[in-house]
Design a protein around this motif. Sequence first.
Motif, short mmCIF file in Angstrom:
data_model
loop_
_atom_site.label_atom_id
_atom_site.label_comp_id
_atom_site.label_asym_id
_atom_site.label_seq_id
_atom_site.Cartn_x
_atom_site.Cartn_y
_atom_site.Cartn_z
N THR A 183 0.83 -1.21 0.00
CA THR A 183 0.00 0.00 0.00
C THR A 183 0.87 1.25 0.00
O THR A 183 2.03 1.23 0.43
CB THR A 183 -0.92 0.01 1.23
N PHE A 184 0.28 2.34 -0.49
CA PHE A 184 1.02 3.59 -0.67
C PHE A 184 0.22 4.77 -0.12
O PHE A 184 -1.00 4.70 0.03
CB PHE A 184 1.32 3.82 -2.17
N GLY A 185 0.96 5.86 0.12
CA GLY A 185 0.32 7.13 0.49
C GLY A 185 -0.47 7.04 1.79
O GLY A 185 -0.08 6.34 2.73
N GLU A 186 -1.61 7.72 1.81
CA GLU A 186 -2.43 7.78 3.02
C GLU A 186 -3.02 6.42 3.37
O GLU A 186 -3.37 6.17 4.53
CB GLU A 186 -3.55 8.80 2.83
N GLN A 187 -3.15 5.54 2.39
CA GLN A 187 -3.74 4.22 2.65
C GLN A 187 -2.70 3.21 3.13
O GLN A 187 -3.04 2.07 3.42
CB GLN A 187 -4.41 3.69 1.38
N SER A 188 -1.45 3.62 3.19
CA SER A 188 -0.39 2.67 3.54
C SER A 188 -0.53 2.20 4.98
O SER A 188 -0.74 3.00 5.90
CB SER A 188 0.98 3.32 3.35
N HIS A 189 -0.41 0.90 5.19
CA HIS A 189 -0.42 0.34 6.53
C HIS A 189 0.97 -0.18 6.90
O HIS A 189 1.13 -0.95 7.84
CB HIS A 189 -1.45 -0.80 6.65
N GLY A 190 1.97 0.26 6.15
CA GLY A 190 3.34 -0.12 6.44
C GLY A 190 3.96 0.71 7.54
O GLY A 190 3.45 1.77 7.91
N VAL A 191 5.10 0.24 8.06
CA VAL A 191 5.83 0.93 9.13
C VAL A 191 7.19 1.35 8.58
O VAL A 191 7.92 0.53 8.02
CB VAL A 191 6.01 0.00 10.35
N LEU A 192 7.52 2.61 8.76
CA LEU A 192 8.81 3.12 8.30
C LEU A 192 9.91 2.53 9.17
O LEU A 192 9.92 2.69 10.39
CB LEU A 192 8.83 4.65 8.38
N VAL A 193 10.85 1.80 8.54
CA VAL A 193 11.92 1.14 9.30
C VAL A 193 13.30 1.67 8.94
O VAL A 193 14.30 1.20 9.44
CB VAL A 193 11.89 -0.39 9.08
N GLY A 194 13.35 2.63 8.08
CA GLY A 194 14.62 3.23 7.69
C GLY A 194 14.37 4.24 6.61
O GLY A 194 13.23 4.51 6.22
N GLU A 195 15.42 4.84 6.13
CA GLU A 195 15.27 5.84 5.07
C GLU A 195 14.71 5.18 3.81
O GLU A 195 15.33 4.31 3.20
CB GLU A 195 16.62 6.49 4.78
N ASN A 196 13.50 5.59 3.45
CA ASN A 196 12.83 5.08 2.25
C ASN A 196 12.56 3.57 2.30
O ASN A 196 12.43 2.93 1.26
CB ASN A 196 13.65 5.39 0.99
N ALA A 197 12.47 3.00 3.49
CA ALA A 197 12.15 1.57 3.63
C ALA A 197 10.88 1.43 4.46
O ALA A 197 10.76 2.01 5.54
CB ALA A 197 13.29 0.82 4.30
N VAL A 198 9.92 0.67 3.94
CA VAL A 198 8.64 0.48 4.61
C VAL A 198 8.40 -1.02 4.80
O VAL A 198 8.52 -1.80 3.85
CB VAL A 198 7.48 1.10 3.81
N LYS A 199 8.05 -1.41 6.02
CA LYS A 199 7.82 -2.82 6.34
C LYS A 199 6.33 -3.09 6.48
O LYS A 199 5.63 -2.39 7.21
CB LYS A 199 8.54 -3.20 7.63
N PHE A 200 5.87 -4.14 5.78
CA PHE A 200 4.47 -4.56 5.82
C PHE A 200 4.39 -5.91 6.53
O PHE A 200 5.00 -6.88 6.08
CB PHE A 200 3.89 -4.66 4.42
N GLN A 201 3.65 -5.95 7.62
CA GLN A 201 3.47 -7.19 8.35
C GLN A 201 2.31 -7.98 7.74
O GLN A 201 1.25 -7.43 7.47
CB GLN A 201 3.16 -6.90 9.82
N PHE A 202 2.56 -9.28 7.52
CA PHE A 202 1.52 -10.16 6.99
C PHE A 202 1.43 -11.39 7.87
O PHE A 202 2.29 -11.66 8.71
CB PHE A 202 1.86 -10.64 5.57
N TYR A 203 0.41 -12.16 7.68
CA TYR A 203 0.42 -13.57 8.04
C TYR A 203 -0.34 -14.24 6.91
O TYR A 203 -1.46 -14.71 7.07
CB TYR A 203 -0.21 -13.84 9.40
N SER A 204 0.30 -14.22 5.75
CA SER A 204 -0.36 -14.61 4.51
C SER A 204 -0.03 -16.06 4.19
O SER A 204 1.12 -16.39 3.85
CB SER A 204 0.11 -13.69 3.38
#
Length: 210
Positions: A183-204
């Motif tokens: 996901t991106f922008g305002e809808q993103s459910h990711g967590v910022l973990v570094g410069e320009n790095a986003v982490k998405f948690q799943f249990y897929s």
Amino acid sequence: MSGSKDCGGHHKSPRKNFRRVISCILILLLLVLITILLIWAILRPSKPNFTLLDTTVYAFNATTFNFLTSNFQITVRSENPNDDIGIYYDRLDVYATYRNQEITLRTRFPPTYQGHNEVNIWSPIIYGTMVPISPEYSVALGAEQMAGSVFLVIKIDGRLRWKVGTFVTGRYHIHARCPAYITFGEQSHGVLVGENAVKFQFYSRCSVSL
């Protein structure tokens, strides 16, 4: 005359012994094969379970038309659900796809043996630099990214062998398909973990076929 009869009898004896030895070997092999098949039928090995736990996005750039640059680190959990059967993973290749088109290079896991009810965790990096994609997919990808979410599939292809006691089977193909929503922008459910790095948690949970 008696001498010639004795001589003929000596010639037949080694042949009979040879046939008996061959017959015993064949019967023994047949019994071993039947025993293995019976054990295999009773145990009924279950497919390993694969789960996509998270995806860290370091790059996902589709601004250049018909080309995509991406860089992910994923975490995959593999579980052997069998009580009495081990698994040799001889080869496992992981890569990302968008609408069944590969968008990253393939990264290979190290060969691994997985014991009974054992769990393995892998965290490989998969990436692709300026990977060409078809024009219609490029348009769709841009639209989805603007809308706030892109659906990817993380795929794992390889070969495995089953281990029952001391018996090891031939190689079987394995294919795992793991859905991942980025996901991106305002809808993103990711967590910022570094410069320009986003982490998405799943249990897929991944679909697995052999």
